[in-house]
Write a protein that holds these residues in place. Structure first.
Motif, short mmCIF file in Angstrom:
data_model
loop_
_atom_site.label_atom_id
_atom_site.label_comp_id
_atom_site.label_asym_id
_atom_site.label_seq_id
_atom_site.Cartn_x
_atom_site.Cartn_y
_atom_site.Cartn_z
N THR A 300 36.09 61.47 12.53
CA THR A 300 35.74 60.29 12.84
C THR A 300 34.27 60.51 13.48
N ILE A 301 33.92 61.57 13.77
CA ILE A 301 32.32 61.94 14.34
C ILE A 301 31.56 61.60 13.32
N VAL A 302 31.85 62.19 12.22
CA VAL A 302 31.04 62.35 11.05
C VAL A 302 30.79 60.80 10.41
N ASN A 303 32.06 59.87 10.60
CA ASN A 303 31.64 58.75 10.16
C ASN A 303 31.11 57.61 11.23
N SER A 304 30.72 58.20 12.41
CA SER A 304 30.09 57.49 13.45
C SER A 304 28.73 56.96 12.96
N VAL A 305 28.25 57.50 11.81
CA VAL A 305 27.03 57.14 11.38
C VAL A 305 27.01 55.40 11.06
N ILE A 306 28.23 54.87 10.80
CA ILE A 306 28.20 53.60 10.73
C ILE A 306 27.95 52.90 11.89
N SER A 307 28.17 53.42 12.87
CA SER A 307 27.68 52.63 14.17
C SER A 307 26.03 52.72 14.19
N LYS A 308 25.59 53.80 13.89
CA LYS A 308 24.03 53.72 13.77
C LYS A 308 23.46 52.64 12.80
N LYS A 309 24.24 52.43 11.60
CA LYS A 309 23.71 51.60 10.71
C LYS A 309 24.11 49.87 11.23
N VAL A 310 25.02 49.73 11.95
CA VAL A 310 25.36 48.51 12.67
C VAL A 310 24.22 48.01 13.75
N ALA A 311 24.29 49.38 14.28
CA ALA A 311 22.84 49.03 15.69
C ALA A 311 21.48 48.77 14.95
N ALA A 312 21.33 49.33 13.94
CA ALA A 312 19.92 49.17 13.36
C ALA A 312 19.89 47.77 12.84
#
Length: 312
Positions: A300-312
């Motif tokens: 889940t922590i690894v896949n939190s990169v998705i949140s960075k993509k959304v925030a960008a």
């Protein structure tokens, strides 16, 4: 070897309790005004609300998540953990690293998916020899390690390693082709005294004075008061230190290094808080302790990169 200016560190005292600058000498006041435009000045204790007014610089590196297993695990529990990691679905655009205890590195290397690289939790300052209990970089490379964690707070504050000793370790590891996860971070009393930036800059300078290049370094900002305590820096608190460290690299090393060097956060990161932390522009990933011992949560922590993509 990098050439680093020492003047900025002495002029900038970090997260201050007061924003009154009228007593500062002209040079210090000018520098402080410059940085104040980029990051907020605050005591920001772990219990206070996040600061306001942070302006990010944003790095350009690939998201990076490391799992530091510390002195945990047995053959059986690690077999289960590796199985969970092998079956997890991980976002492809993330560098994922795990750091098992020394005695289990070979077991993990021989059983974990090639998608996940192996790190050591420590290394010696030079080649092997009569150094009882130490592990050389050459030995780590021989069993497949690609990275080493250096300067972790437990090495600094429990074992007693100082900045220069850690810098020497980093320099040797890099010279032999091992990537370095270079840890920095302040104690609770240092944060409450307004010395967060001072401490982090001093630790950064020790690396910069020693290392031949920044090409294979990831900086891990880990406030000591948040490691294993359940207390987590707010996203804003973490971001303001990350952007300040990136600004320090820009002023003291180069703009290119500041942009390319990944600065990751560590300190009680878990599956519940990683998404909000990942949204911060200057948080380029995580160094995870306890949660890395749970395969699904680490995924889940690894896949939190998705949140960075959304925030960008």
């Amino acid at each position: 070897m990098a050439v680093v200016s020492t003047s900025l560190t002495s002029q900038f005292s970090g997260l201050r309790r007061s924003s009154k600058l009228d007593r500062s000498p002209p040079a210090a006041q000018s520098f402080t005004q410059h940085v104040n435009a980029r990051v907020c000045f605050s005591s920001c204790s772990p219990h206070q609300k996040p600061c306001r007014g942070v302006v990010s610089m944003a790095g350009t590196g690939k998201f990076f998540v490391g799992g530091n297993w510390k002195c945990n695990g047995t053959k059986d529990s690690i077999t289960k953990l590796v199985s969970d990691l092998n079956s997890a679905t991980l976002e492809p655009d993330v560098d994922v690293i795990v750091a098992p205890p020394f005695v289990y590195i070979d077991q993990v290397k021989n059983s974990i998916t090639p998608r996940i690289e192996i790190a050591s939790q420590n290394s010696w300052t030079g080649k092997g020899g009569a150094f009882t209990g130490e592990i050389s970089v050459e030995q780590l490379k021989d069993i497949g390690c690609k990275w080493v964690i250096l300067g972790h707070s437990e090495r600094r504050h429990v074992i007693g390693e100082d900045d220069q000793f850690i810098g020497k370790k980093a320099a040797y590891a890099l010279s032999e082709g091992l990537g370095v996860i270079a840890c920095i971070g302040e104690l609770l009393q240092e944060r409450e005294a307004g010395k967060t930036f001072d401490v982090c800059f001093q630790q950064l300078k020790a690396y910069a004075d020693a290392v031949p290049s920044w090409d294979n370094i990831v900086i891990a900002y880990e406030p000591v008061w948040a490691i294993g305590t359940g207390k987590v820096a707010t996203p804003q608190q973490a971001q303001e230190v990350h952007v300040a460290c990136r600004d320090w690299l820009k002023k003291n090393v180069s703009a290119e290094v500041a942009s390319k060097t990944r600065i990751i956060y560590g300190g009680s990161v878990n599956g519940g808080n990683c998404a909000e932390l990942a949204k911060q522009e200057d948080i380029d990933g995580f160094l995870v302790g306890g949660a890395s011992l749970k395969g699904p949560e680490f995924a889940t922590i690894v896949n939190s990169v998705i949140s960075k993509k959304v925030a960008a």
